[in-house]
Design a protein around this motif. Structure first.
Motif, PDB file in Angstrom:
ATOM      1  N   PRO A 131      19.628 -63.081  88.792  1.00 13.69           N
ATOM      2  CA  PRO A 131      19.509 -61.650  88.500  1.00 13.69           C
ATOM      3  C   PRO A 131      19.942 -60.735  89.641  1.00 13.69           C
ATOM      4  CG  PRO A 131      17.621 -62.816  87.623  1.00 13.69           C
ATOM      5  CD  PRO A 131      18.390 -63.821  88.425  1.00 13.69           C
ATOM      6  N   VAL A 132      19.600 -61.091  90.882  1.00  9.80           N
ATOM      7  CA  VAL A 132      20.007 -60.253  92.015  1.00  9.80           C
ATOM      8  C   VAL A 132      21.527 -60.199  92.112  1.00  9.80           C
ATOM      9  CG1 VAL A 132      19.915 -59.997  94.526  1.00  9.80           C
ATOM     10  CG2 VAL A 132      17.862 -60.679  93.265  1.00  9.80           C
ATOM     11  N   THR A 133      22.187 -61.322  91.850  1.00  8.58           N
ATOM     12  CA  THR A 133      23.646 -61.344  91.872  1.00  8.58           C
ATOM     13  C   THR A 133      24.224 -60.357  90.868  1.00  8.58           C
ATOM     14  OG1 THR A 133      23.679 -63.671  92.542  1.00  8.58           O
ATOM     15  CG2 THR A 133      25.692 -62.802  91.555  1.00  8.58           C
ATOM     16  N   LEU A 134      23.611 -60.291  89.692  1.00  5.06           N
ATOM     17  CA  LEU A 134      24.086 -59.369  88.656  1.00  5.06           C
ATOM     18  C   LEU A 134      24.077 -57.932  89.162  1.00  5.06           C
ATOM     19  CD1 LEU A 134      24.922 -59.329  85.584  1.00  5.06           C
ATOM     20  CD2 LEU A 134      22.523 -58.778  85.117  1.00  5.06           C
ATOM     21  N   TRP A 135      22.922 -57.500  89.724  1.00  7.58           N
ATOM     22  CA  TRP A 135      22.804 -56.119  90.190  1.00  7.58           C
ATOM     23  C   TRP A 135      23.672 -55.862  91.422  1.00  7.58           C
ATOM     24  CZ3 TRP A 135      21.223 -54.432  86.045  1.00  7.58           C
ATOM     25  CH2 TRP A 135      20.108 -54.905  85.362  1.00  7.58           C
ATOM     26  N   THR A 136      23.732 -56.816  92.344  1.00  8.06           N
ATOM     27  CA  THR A 136      24.510 -56.622  93.569  1.00  8.06           C
ATOM     28  C   THR A 136      26.003 -56.582  93.266  1.00  8.06           C
ATOM     29  OG1 THR A 136      22.789 -57.787  94.813  1.00  8.06           O
ATOM     30  CG2 THR A 136      24.907 -57.498  95.897  1.00  8.06           C
ATOM     31  N   THR A 137      26.442 -57.377  92.303  1.00 11.67           N
ATOM     32  CA  THR A 137      27.854 -57.354  91.908  1.00 11.67           C
ATOM     33  C   THR A 137      28.234 -55.986  91.353  1.00 11.67           C
ATOM     34  OG1 THR A 137      27.836 -59.727  91.427  1.00 11.67           O
ATOM     35  CG2 THR A 137      29.589 -58.421  90.427  1.00 11.67           C
ATOM     36  N   LEU A 138      27.377 -55.425  90.511  1.00 12.67           N
ATOM     37  CA  LEU A 138      27.653 -54.094  89.965  1.00 12.67           C
ATOM     38  C   LEU A 138      27.638 -53.036  91.062  1.00 12.67           C
ATOM     39  CD1 LEU A 138      25.575 -54.286  86.667  1.00 12.67           C
ATOM     40  CD2 LEU A 138      28.061 -53.996  86.838  1.00 12.67           C
ATOM     41  N   ASP A 139      26.686 -53.163  91.988  1.00 12.19           N
ATOM     42  CA  ASP A 139      26.600 -52.205  93.088  1.00 12.19           C
ATOM     43  C   ASP A 139      27.866 -52.237  93.945  1.00 12.19           C
ATOM     44  OD1 ASP A 139      24.993 -50.297  94.684  1.00 12.19           O
ATOM     45  OD2 ASP A 139      25.067 -51.868  96.192  1.00 12.19           O
ATOM     46  N   GLU A 140      28.346 -53.451  94.246  1.00 12.10           N
ATOM     47  CA  GLU A 140      29.537 -53.566  95.079  1.00 12.10           C
ATOM     48  C   GLU A 140      30.797 -53.143  94.319  1.00 12.10           C
ATOM     49  OE1 GLU A 140      31.641 -56.795  98.083  1.00 12.10           O
ATOM     50  OE2 GLU A 140      29.533 -56.986  97.502  1.00 12.10           O
ATOM     51  N   LEU A 141      30.827 -53.408  93.017  1.00  9.42           N
ATOM     52  CA  LEU A 141      31.964 -52.957  92.212  1.00  9.42           C
ATOM     53  C   LEU A 141      32.056 -51.436  92.242  1.00  9.42           C
ATOM     54  CD1 LEU A 141      34.214 -53.703  90.118  1.00  9.42           C
ATOM     55  CD2 LEU A 141      32.467 -53.359  88.349  1.00  9.42           C
ATOM     56  N   ALA A 142      30.912 -50.761  92.078  1.00  7.81           N
ATOM     57  CA  ALA A 142      30.897 -49.300  92.135  1.00  7.81           C
ATOM     58  C   ALA A 142      31.312 -48.803  93.515  1.00  7.81           C
ATOM     59  CB  ALA A 142      29.507 -48.784  91.771  1.00  7.81           C
ATOM     60  N   MET A 143      30.855 -49.491  94.566  1.00 10.07           N
ATOM     61  CA  MET A 143      31.201 -49.098  95.925  1.00 10.07           C
ATOM     62  C   MET A 143      32.706 -49.228  96.163  1.00 10.07           C
ATOM     63  SD  MET A 143      29.881 -50.794  99.516  1.00 10.07           S
ATOM     64  CE  MET A 143      30.650 -52.376  99.117  1.00 10.07           C
ATOM     65  N   LEU A 144      33.312 -50.324  95.694  1.00 20.23           N
ATOM     66  CA  LEU A 144      34.742 -50.535  95.890  1.00 20.23           C
ATOM     67  C   LEU A 144      35.574 -49.571  95.055  1.00 20.23           C
ATOM     68  CD1 LEU A 144      34.776 -54.445  95.944  1.00 20.23           C
ATOM     69  CD2 LEU A 144      35.288 -52.921  97.866  1.00 20.23           C
ATOM     70  N   TYR A 145      35.069 -49.176  93.897  1.00 20.87           N
ATOM     71  CA  TYR A 145      35.755 -48.175  93.085  1.00 20.87           C
ATOM     72  C   TYR A 145      35.779 -46.839  93.823  1.00 20.87           C
ATOM     73  CZ  TYR A 145      36.742 -45.107  89.073  1.00 20.87           C
ATOM     74  OH  TYR A 145      37.285 -44.166  88.213  1.00 20.87           O
ATOM     75  N   SER A 146      34.668 -46.513  94.489  1.00 22.27           N
ATOM     76  CA  SER A 146      34.569 -45.238  95.202  1.00 22.27           C
ATOM     77  C   SER A 146      35.237 -45.290  96.564  1.00 22.27           C
ATOM     78  CB  SER A 146      33.089 -44.859  95.369  1.00 22.27           C
ATOM     79  OG  SER A 146      32.415 -44.830  94.130  1.00 22.27           O
ATOM     80  N   ASN A 147      35.202 -46.476  97.204  1.00 15.72           N
ATOM     81  CA  ASN A 147      35.736 -46.624  98.557  1.00 15.72           C
ATOM     82  C   ASN A 147      36.404 -47.988  98.699  1.00 15.72           C
ATOM     83  OD1 ASN A 147      36.314 -46.607 101.279  1.00 15.72           O
ATOM     84  ND2 ASN A 147      34.191 -46.966 101.920  1.00 15.72           N
ATOM     85  N   PRO A 148      37.694 -48.099  98.431  1.00 15.22           N
ATOM     86  CA  PRO A 148      38.390 -49.392  98.508  1.00 15.22           C
ATOM     87  C   PRO A 148      38.346 -50.032  99.889  1.00 15.22           C
ATOM     88  CG  PRO A 148      39.721 -47.762  97.341  1.00 15.22           C
ATOM     89  CD  PRO A 148      38.583 -47.015  97.954  1.00 15.22           C
ATOM     90  N   ASP A 149      38.078 -49.254 100.925  1.00 13.80           N
ATOM     91  CA  ASP A 149      38.059 -49.793 102.292  1.00 13.80           C
ATOM     92  C   ASP A 149      36.631 -50.074 102.769  1.00 13.80           C
ATOM     93  OD1 ASP A 149      40.861 -49.545 102.526  1.00 13.80           O
ATOM     94  OD2 ASP A 149      40.655 -47.421 103.010  1.00 13.80           O
ATOM     95  N   ALA A 150      35.714 -50.329 101.867  1.00 15.48           N
ATOM     96  CA  ALA A 150      34.325 -50.605 102.240  1.00 15.48           C
ATOM     97  C   ALA A 150      34.251 -51.851 103.115  1.00 15.48           C
ATOM     98  CB  ALA A 150      33.483 -50.803 100.981  1.00 15.48           C
ATOM     99  N   PRO A 151      33.252 -51.935 104.011  1.00 12.16           N
ATOM    100  CA  PRO A 151      33.109 -53.093 104.901  1.00 12.16           C
ATOM    101  C   PRO A 151      32.981 -54.391 104.118  1.00 12.16           C
ATOM    102  CG  PRO A 151      31.651 -51.310 105.567  1.00 12.16           C
ATOM    103  CD  PRO A 151      32.205 -50.918 104.232  1.00 12.16           C
ATOM    104  N   PRO A 152      33.434 -55.506 104.679  1.00 11.33           N
ATOM    105  CA  PRO A 152      33.350 -56.797 103.980  1.00 11.33           C
ATOM    106  C   PRO A 152      31.898 -57.272 103.888  1.00 11.33           C
ATOM    107  CG  PRO A 152      34.102 -57.110 106.231  1.00 11.33           C
ATOM    108  CD  PRO A 152      34.068 -55.629 106.004  1.00 11.33           C
ATOM    109  N   PRO A 153      31.610 -58.229 103.008  1.00 11.98           N
ATOM    110  CA  PRO A 153      30.249 -58.754 102.878  1.00 11.98           C
ATOM    111  C   PRO A 153      29.808 -59.451 104.165  1.00 11.98           C
ATOM    112  CG  PRO A 153      31.800 -60.074 101.606  1.00 11.98           C
ATOM    113  CD  PRO A 153      32.538 -58.864 102.050  1.00 11.98           C
ATOM    114  N   ALA A 154      28.511 -59.396 104.439  1.00  8.46           N
ATOM    115  CA  ALA A 154      27.980 -59.972 105.679  1.00  8.46           C
ATOM    116  C   ALA A 154      27.941 -61.493 105.641  1.00  8.46           C
ATOM    117  CB  ALA A 154      26.577 -59.423 105.940  1.00  8.46           C
ATOM    118  N   ALA A 155      27.842 -62.072 104.437  1.00 10.68           N
ATOM    119  CA  ALA A 155      27.748 -63.534 104.338  1.00 10.68           C
ATOM    120  C   ALA A 155      28.279 -63.999 103.000  1.00 10.68           C
ATOM    121  CB  ALA A 155      26.291 -63.967 104.507  1.00 10.68           C
ATOM    122  N   GLN A 156      28.714 -65.258 102.976  1.00 13.50           N
ATOM    123  CA  GLN A 156      29.156 -65.904 101.747  1.00 13.50           C
ATOM    124  C   GLN A 156      28.047 -66.843 101.255  1.00 13.50           C
ATOM    125  OE1 GLN A 156      32.025 -65.484  99.965  1.00 13.50           O
ATOM    126  NE2 GLN A 156      32.817 -63.935 101.385  1.00 13.50           N
TER     127      GLN A 156
END
Length: 365
Positions: A102-127
């Protein structure tokens, strides 16, 4: 899981799903570019599971789909474990459960929205690979203490046998256990006892089960624990969940159930197959209502309209109990089983006993 229920865990309906309602129009090109960048940034979104191997594709494997309508559920093949579908003012994300929680679901949407608004957003802290390596080290460090704890809780205990087998039909249904007013009273009682909803519900479930199980001192459930217990794992995409057991003392009070839950969670990382878990242990899961308030795709605001886990494909297994509060603050349950020991009639009686216990305890406040 797939060995017990062929076609379930590897099938295209073993998914995590969310549908967003948009208050404006999205730029299709910008959304497609954000989705492409999202996959590029996360190995787990480019993962394919083949037999016992994990293949990580070098390039994104999914494209934005422009469709006439979206549904809550959608098929997601393991070869490309993520789908994004847009229909007018509705945006749907579908992730195969093999690579998401479930956390992946919400975090994926959050990051998708962030990249839509700011394509140069910082990379993820961990894989996700960083998380799994850390988990493997923790399992090795905890192996001794965890083995001793599970030995005392399961192997040396006397688990209560499930009801005697009897011929019955598989079943799956939803039912409201508590009204919003009743759930509010139970929640108040829970806070007074300095406990959690999970503990309160488990204690009530144990009370409801007691008349129907065999002699013993311990009720054993299969369950899942989320293990995002370090700051760097809070935004990692991937299934940061551990299958484990809940070993609850029979006829126990809230403090004893709380102590059992804390211990089970602490040692959940110890591989469950190394613990002596009864093969017919019912599955129990409490899912809190934690929908995000919304997302911003530039000037467009998106709110969560619908959420769903794996689609019921009719592949019934052992008794499964999943409880969750609804958006209007009632408590509902999803109950399923193959009817081998816990028949639908018996589960109905179990629900009645669980509800009675919850209400009687809340009246004592």
């Amino acid at each position: 899981m797939d060995a017990n229920r062929p076609g379930f865990a590897r099938g295209p309906w073993f998914t995590m799903n969310a549908v967003l309602e948009l208050d404006g129009a999205l730029d299709h090109s910008a959304l497609a570019a954000a989705f492409h960048e999202l996959q590029r940034r996360h190995d787990v979104l480019r993962t394919e599971i083949v037999d016992q191997s994990q293949l990580i594709h070098l390039a994104p494997t999914a494209e934005l789909e422009l469709v006439d309508a979206v549904e809550t559920h959608a098929e997601v093949p393991l070869a490309a474990p993520v789908r994004l579908r847009l229909a007018g003012n509705r945006l749907a994300l579908h992730l195969h459960h093999m690579i998401a929680d479930p956390v992946t679901l919400w975090t994926t949407l959050d990051e998708l929205a962030m990249l839509y608004s700011n394509p140069d957003a910082p990379p993820p802290a961990a894989q996700y690979s960083d998380y799994t390596l850390n988990e493997a080290a923790l399992v090795e460090r905890q192996r001794g203490p965890a083995s001793d704890w599970w030995q005392a809780r399961l192997t040396d205990a006397k688990p209560c046998p499930q009801p005697p087998p009897q011929p019955a039909n598989p079943f799956a249904y939803r039912e409201q256990l508590l009204t919003p007013h009743e759930l509010a009273a139970v929640d108040q009682r829970t806070r007074q006892q300095r406990s959690t909803p999970l503990v309160t519900l488990l204690a009530a479930l144990a009370a409801g089960m007691t008349p129907y199980v065999g002699a013993g001192d311990t009720l054993v459930f299969a369950t899942l624990f989320s293990k995002r217990d370090r700051p760097q794992w809070q935004r990692v995409l991937g299934p940061c969940i551990v299958p484990s057991a809940l070993a609850i003392p029979r006829d126990a009070d809230i403090p004893a159930v709380r102590e059992a839950v804390v211990g089970c969670s602490r040692y959940a990382r110890f591989p469950i197959l190394e613990a002596d878990v009864p093969t017919r242990a019912p599955f129990f899961e409490y899912v809190p209502q934690n929908w995000p308030s919304g997302y911003h795709f530039g000037p467009v605001h998106a709110t969560v309209a619908a959420v769903a886990g794996p689609k019921d494909t009719g592949l019934a297994d052992i008794l499964g109990i999943r409880l969750r509060p609804t958006t209007d603050n009632a408590l509902t349950g999803h109950f399923s089983g193959d009817g081998t020991d816990w028949t639908e009639h018996l589960v109905s009686q179990l629900c009645s006993g669980t509800r009675t216990h919850l209400l009687s305890q809340s009246e004592k406040r």
